[in-house]
Design a protein around this motif. Structure first.
Motif, PDB file in Angstrom:
ATOM      1  N   LEU A 122      -2.980   9.280 -13.319  1.00 15.06           N
ATOM      2  CA  LEU A 122      -2.147   9.827 -14.913  1.00 15.06           C
ATOM      3  C   LEU A 122      -1.258   9.300 -14.862  1.00 15.06           C
ATOM      4  O   LEU A 122      -0.574   9.108 -15.494  1.00 15.06           O
ATOM      5  N   GLY A 123      -0.769   8.505 -13.480  1.00 16.85           N
ATOM      6  CA  GLY A 123       0.283   7.422 -14.201  1.00 16.85           C
ATOM      7  C   GLY A 123       0.316   6.376 -12.945  1.00 16.85           C
ATOM      8  O   GLY A 123      -0.097   7.014 -11.552  1.00 16.85           O
ATOM      9  N   MET A 124       1.296   4.925 -12.691  1.00 14.11           N
ATOM     10  CA  MET A 124       1.262   4.797 -11.345  1.00 14.11           C
ATOM     11  C   MET A 124       2.520   4.240 -11.910  1.00 14.11           C
ATOM     12  O   MET A 124       3.193   3.443 -13.037  1.00 14.11           O
ATOM     13  N   VAL A 125       3.367   3.238 -11.024  1.00 11.36           N
ATOM     14  CA  VAL A 125       4.801   2.774 -10.623  1.00 11.36           C
ATOM     15  C   VAL A 125       4.164   2.076  -9.383  1.00 11.36           C
ATOM     16  O   VAL A 125       3.807   2.056  -8.612  1.00 11.36           O
ATOM     17  N   GLY A 126       4.882   0.336  -9.823  1.00 19.20           N
ATOM     18  CA  GLY A 126       4.671  -0.347  -8.638  1.00 19.20           C
ATOM     19  C   GLY A 126       6.618  -0.836  -8.701  1.00 19.20           C
ATOM     20  O   GLY A 126       7.767  -0.981  -9.376  1.00 19.20           O
TER      21      GLY A 126
END
Length: 318
Positions: A122-126
């Protein structure tokens, strides 16, 4: 190289003293010229450990000699350099060493997502400390320039693309201090954000969070993987313990056992350096086309690199 299924037979470097010194370590022969190397040796593959400016030329020479090629990241300084290699590759195996796409933490993320039992991404953060030039167009005009965004920005991009797949559109927002946020749009509607963080007193914060329907996966500094499954049952005003019964709820954690001097605790293995090179060897030995780290994978990352330089807050379709 000592752990790979290869035999090092020759070392080539324009610095003859360095070539001989390195060749002595492997009981190999030393060369200072690739033409002489390819004329005298019966090789299967070459490993390129040079600057990205030299990758296209040296890789194409190796292709013409009928050899498979492993090269370090980044593959070139511009997309055009990757295109040149694609045109000359023929049926040779090529892998680019994007180590973040091969590290054990990435393998675990891909495994957990591919199982499907936790639902779709549903989503990714780096979060990664890397600078992006304020004048992206100038960086592209100056052929051969290796920016921090190229040399190190490829690391978090490699993780996000390896886990989330190809990117459909990109928007880069800068803060005026060579930092900012890169917004990645994936074809299935998933949004990923890459925060180009400031490095605090030399402390390299690296963090990835992958949200799926029924869980959340976190990778901290490459060596700690956390799977937060369904939240333990609780009631406001009534629940007094943060630990639920059994082992089916809560968090699962994987991390190196640094008390042991074994391979899985060494940076060469936790950071994916061994895995990227082993993957190349396995593809050559098994006669299969690489997927992760292939020239096509590399070209996509280089396209994202150039798009981010030109975005200036505007959405760029890939």
């Amino acid at each position: 190289m000592n752990f790979l299924p290869v035999r090092v037979v020759a070392i080539c470097d324009r610095d003859e003293a360095l070539a001989r010194h390195t060749a002595d370590q492997y009981g190999a022969r030393a060369y200072t010229d690739t033409t002489e190397l390819y004329r005298n040796e019966e090789l299967d593959a070459v490993f390129l450990s040079v600057s990205p400016q030299l990758h296209p030329q040296l890789a194409c020479e190796a292709f013409d000699a009928g050899l498979h090629v492993f090269m370090e990241k980044p593959p070139a300084t511009r997309v055009a350099g990757v295109d040149e290699m694609l045109q000359r590759r023929k049926d040779r195996v090529v892998v680019v060493g994007f180590k973040k796409a091969f590290m054990p933490a990435t393998e675990k993320a891909i495994e957990l997502i591919s199982e499907g039992k936790h639902g779709p991404v549903l989503g990714m953060v780096g979060i990664y400390p890397v600078a992006i030039p304020e004048d992206g167009e100038r960086a592209l005009r100056e052929e051969g320039t290796v920016t921090d965004w190229l040399a190190n920005g490829c690391h978090p991009l490699a993780f996000l693309v390896a886990v989330g797949g190809p990117v459909a559109a990109l928007t880069m927002h800068r803060d005026g201090h060579e930092r900012g946020v890169c917004v990645l749009e994936f074809p299935n509607g998933t949004i990923g954000t890459l925060h180009l963080a400031h490095e605090v007193a030399g402390w390299p914060l690296e963090l990835y969070v992958v949200s799926v329907e029924n869980a959340q996966l976190t990778v901290e500094n490459c060596t700690t993987v956390k799977l937060l499954r369904s939240r333990p049952s609780f009631e406001y005003g009534r629940t007094t313990s943060f630990i639920s019964p059994g082992v089916d709820e809560g968090m699962v954690v994987w991390q190196p056992q640094n008390a042991l001097s074994t391979l899985e605790n060494m940076a060469l293995f936790t950071q994916g350096i061994y895995a990227e090179m082993r993957y190349f060897c396995d593809c050559v030995l098994e006669g299969v086309e690489p997927q992760r780290g292939s020239l096509e994978f590399a070209r996509h990352l280089m396209t994202l690199y150039e798009a981010a330089l030109l975005s200036n807050g505007e959405r760029v379709v890939i």
